[in-house]
Design a protein around this motif. Structure first.
Motif, PDB file in Angstrom:
ATOM      1  N   ALA A 127       9.850  -2.344  -4.633  1.00  0.00           N
ATOM      2  CA  ALA A 127      10.026  -0.895  -4.696  1.00  0.00           C
ATOM      3  C   ALA A 127      10.745  -0.478  -5.975  1.00  0.00           C
ATOM      4  O   ALA A 127      10.364   0.507  -6.623  1.00  0.00           O
ATOM      5  N   ARG A 128      11.772  -1.223  -6.351  1.00  0.00           N
ATOM      6  CA  ARG A 128      12.515  -0.861  -7.559  1.00  0.00           C
ATOM      7  C   ARG A 128      11.646  -0.982  -8.797  1.00  0.00           C
ATOM      8  O   ARG A 128      11.717  -0.149  -9.717  1.00  0.00           O
ATOM      9  N   HIS A 129      10.789  -2.000  -8.837  1.00  0.00           N
ATOM     10  CA  HIS A 129       9.910  -2.189  -9.991  1.00  0.00           C
ATOM     11  C   HIS A 129       8.882  -1.054 -10.105  1.00  0.00           C
ATOM     12  O   HIS A 129       8.626  -0.552 -11.212  1.00  0.00           O
ATOM     13  N   LYS A 130       8.326  -0.645  -8.990  1.00  0.00           N
ATOM     14  CA  LYS A 130       7.252   0.363  -9.018  1.00  0.00           C
ATOM     15  C   LYS A 130       7.769   1.790  -8.926  1.00  0.00           C
ATOM     16  O   LYS A 130       7.058   2.734  -9.300  1.00  0.00           O
ATOM     17  N   LEU A 131       8.992   1.963  -8.411  1.00  0.00           N
ATOM     18  CA  LEU A 131       9.570   3.299  -8.235  1.00  0.00           C
ATOM     19  C   LEU A 131      10.953   3.335  -8.885  1.00  0.00           C
ATOM     20  O   LEU A 131      11.977   3.414  -8.198  1.00  0.00           O
ATOM     21  N   PRO A 132      11.007   3.297 -10.193  1.00  0.00           N
ATOM     22  CA  PRO A 132      12.299   3.165 -10.875  1.00  0.00           C
ATOM     23  C   PRO A 132      13.248   4.341 -10.651  1.00  0.00           C
ATOM     24  O   PRO A 132      14.464   4.194 -10.803  1.00  0.00           O
ATOM     25  N   ASN A 133      12.708   5.508 -10.288  1.00  0.00           N
ATOM     26  CA  ASN A 133      13.555   6.690 -10.125  1.00  0.00           C
ATOM     27  C   ASN A 133      13.899   6.994  -8.672  1.00  0.00           C
ATOM     28  O   ASN A 133      14.590   7.980  -8.390  1.00  0.00           O
ATOM     29  N   THR A 154      -3.945   7.184   3.868  1.00  0.00           N
ATOM     30  CA  THR A 154      -2.832   7.248   2.928  1.00  0.00           C
ATOM     31  C   THR A 154      -1.714   8.104   3.525  1.00  0.00           C
ATOM     32  O   THR A 154      -1.933   8.892   4.452  1.00  0.00           O
ATOM     33  N   VAL A 155      -0.525   7.966   2.987  1.00  0.00           N
ATOM     34  CA  VAL A 155       0.585   8.794   3.461  1.00  0.00           C
ATOM     35  C   VAL A 155       0.299  10.265   3.195  1.00  0.00           C
ATOM     36  O   VAL A 155       0.749  11.145   3.948  1.00  0.00           O
ATOM     37  N   ASP A 198       1.970   6.287  -7.237  1.00  0.00           N
ATOM     38  CA  ASP A 198       0.898   7.122  -7.780  1.00  0.00           C
ATOM     39  C   ASP A 198       1.366   8.542  -8.061  1.00  0.00           C
ATOM     40  O   ASP A 198       0.820   9.230  -8.924  1.00  0.00           O
ATOM     41  N   ILE A 199       2.396   9.011  -7.316  1.00  0.00           N
ATOM     42  CA  ILE A 199       2.936  10.346  -7.559  1.00  0.00           C
ATOM     43  C   ILE A 199       4.313  10.278  -8.226  1.00  0.00           C
ATOM     44  O   ILE A 199       5.020  11.278  -8.298  1.00  0.00           O
ATOM     45  N   ARG A 200       4.681   9.091  -8.677  1.00  0.00           N
ATOM     46  CA  ARG A 200       5.982   8.882  -9.327  1.00  0.00           C
ATOM     47  C   ARG A 200       7.112   9.389  -8.432  1.00  0.00           C
ATOM     48  O   ARG A 200       7.996  10.138  -8.854  1.00  0.00           O
ATOM     49  N   TYR A 201       7.071   8.941  -7.216  1.00  0.00           N
ATOM     50  CA  TYR A 201       8.041   9.369  -6.208  1.00  0.00           C
ATOM     51  C   TYR A 201       9.457   9.084  -6.676  1.00  0.00           C
ATOM     52  O   TYR A 201       9.773   7.979  -7.133  1.00  0.00           O
ATOM     53  N   LYS A 250       0.838  -1.208   0.000  1.00  0.00           N
ATOM     54  CA  LYS A 250       0.000   0.000   0.000  1.00  0.00           C
ATOM     55  C   LYS A 250       0.874   1.260   0.000  1.00  0.00           C
ATOM     56  O   LYS A 250       0.614   2.210  -0.759  1.00  0.00           O
ATOM     57  N   ILE A 251       1.912   1.277   0.821  1.00  0.00           N
ATOM     58  CA  ILE A 251       2.816   2.434   0.871  1.00  0.00           C
ATOM     59  C   ILE A 251       3.489   2.643  -0.482  1.00  0.00           C
ATOM     60  O   ILE A 251       3.510   3.758  -1.025  1.00  0.00           O
ATOM     61  N   ILE A 252       4.044   1.571  -1.041  1.00  0.00           N
ATOM     62  CA  ILE A 252       4.767   1.683  -2.312  1.00  0.00           C
ATOM     63  C   ILE A 252       3.823   2.093  -3.442  1.00  0.00           C
ATOM     64  O   ILE A 252       4.180   2.924  -4.292  1.00  0.00           O
ATOM     65  N   ASP A 253       2.610   1.550  -3.456  1.00  0.00           N
ATOM     66  CA  ASP A 253       1.645   1.920  -4.500  1.00  0.00           C
ATOM     67  C   ASP A 253       1.256   3.392  -4.408  1.00  0.00           C
ATOM     68  O   ASP A 253       1.077   4.068  -5.439  1.00  0.00           O
ATOM     69  N   GLU A 254       1.109   3.897  -3.201  1.00  0.00           N
ATOM     70  CA  GLU A 254       0.783   5.315  -3.037  1.00  0.00           C
ATOM     71  C   GLU A 254       1.923   6.194  -3.539  1.00  0.00           C
ATOM     72  O   GLU A 254       1.689   7.217  -4.192  1.00  0.00           O
ATOM     73  N   LEU A 255       3.142   5.792  -3.257  1.00  0.00           N
ATOM     74  CA  LEU A 255       4.288   6.551  -3.750  1.00  0.00           C
ATOM     75  C   LEU A 255       4.396   6.458  -5.272  1.00  0.00           C
ATOM     76  O   LEU A 255       4.750   7.435  -5.945  1.00  0.00           O
TER      77      LEU A 255
END
Length: 345
Positions: free
Chosen positions: A144-150, A300-301, A116-119, A109-114
């Motif tokens: 995390a790496r898969h969903k937040l590549p940057n 949500t965060v 969502d804003i392309r953290y 849930k935390i990673i998906d929320e992040l």
């Protein structure tokens, strides 16, 4: 040392200190120790002039507010730590007899929320556990790496579980940076031996089987093809503070009046989902109960960052003046001004 200062609640402090922001630091508090001077204060002003940070913005603004300011999130994926260092509250808080994991759905849930804003800020896998004592960290890093590549994925470790093979696995899973803290296992009253500590760091680096170079007297850079690795071994007496009134690191009393950037740019999430505004406060310490800003299982965060408690906490830390407990006894003056400008939403 626990609870030596009298707690002062958020609601009470709101009534006492509601005042306009002071752009310039008065001369009588402009000290080198507090790191508060007019130059730093001016650099910090752009964070403090946004009323949304203190006024509980509506839902449609919460996500943008978070995306603009938050660039550092620390996640504790489980509770266990194998050490009982004298300079850490784990010396008397039980983080040893069992390992309590953050539920997988909570972490996702935390990673998906992040996502969502392309953290693209930093995520630290630390807090008060030893993050590499359980290899589940590899799965969490991959997600995390898969969903937040940057994003920059970072962690501290005491190094007890680190091997050359583990380092390569962590790099393949997506870890960007690793700080290995080889602090001495001595007692507080034992004298810190810098020469001995350099030998300990060198011996540890040689066992990893990777080339290294000396950066400082008690710091090494490990050369790895895809990850930045440091090995550090500073004097705990000089490196650590009182951990928000939980450790007796010094007998000198502290009365902080300096501002703090932590609740503006950082967020810390304990293994139970509790969101904390600072690395020094933790949800399993009784006198820090008021510092729990919310729980990611319920909100949500973005909602937590913009809620009344967080806004009020930021308000009392935004300028020079009285602070609530335990901030009023905090001796970490690194959390003041001179921070990078917030990102554009």
């Amino acid at each position: 040392m626990q609870g030596t200062a009298k707690p002062k609640g958020l609601a009470k402090i709101w009534r006492e200190i509601k005042r306009p922001f002071r752009l310039y630091v008065p001369d009588n508090v402009k000290t080198k120790t507090q790191n508060c001077d007019r130059q730093y204060h001016s650099e910090w002003y752009h964070y403090l002039d946004d009323e949304r940070l203190y006024s509980c913005p509506p839902p449609e603004e919460q996500k943008n507010l978070f995306a603009k300011y938050v660039n550092f999130i620390e996640i504790e994926i489980f509770s266990f730590c194998n050490r009982r260092c004298w300079f850490c509250p784990n010396s008397y808080i039980d983080r040893h007899s069992q390992n309590i994991f953050m539920p997988e759905e909570m972490y996702t849930k935390i990673i998906d929320e992040l996502a969502d804003i392309r953290y693209s800020g930093k995520i630290w896998y630390s807090r008060y556990n030893e993050p590499f004592s359980d290899r589940i960290v590899l799965d969490r890093l991959r997600e995390a790496r898969h969903k937040l590549p940057n994003a920059t994925l970072h962690s501290y470790t005491n190094g007890d579980y680190i091997t050359r093979q583990y380092v390569d696995e962590l790099a393949a899973a997506g870890l960007s940076d690793l700080h290995i803290m080889r602090y001495p296992l001595n007692k507080k009253d034992e004298e810190y031996n810098e020469k001995q500590q350099r030998e300990i760091l060198t011996s540890y680096a040689e066992k990893l089987g990777l080339p290294f170079e000396h950066r400082l007297d008690v710091a090494l850079n490990i050369i790895h093809p895809s990850m930045t690795i440091d090995i550090l071994g500073q004097n705990p007496n000089l490196h650590f503070g009182n951990r928000a009134d939980t450790i007796m690191i010094s007998t000198k009393p502290h009365r902080r009046t300096a501002p703090c950037h932590n609740p503006f740019t950082n967020m810390y999430i304990d293994h139970n989902g509790s969101v904390m505004p600072c690395c020094n406060v933790r949800s399993d310490v009784q006198q820090h109960a008021e510092m729990v800003m919310g729980n990611v299982a319920e909100k949500t965060v973005f909602e937590i960052y913009a809620n009344q408690r967080y806004c009020l906490f930021r308000y009392q830390l935004r300028d020079v003046g009285v602070k609530i407990y335990p901030c009023n006894v905090c001796d970490n003056y690194g959390y003041t001004f001179s921070r990078p400008a917030p990102r554009k939403p």
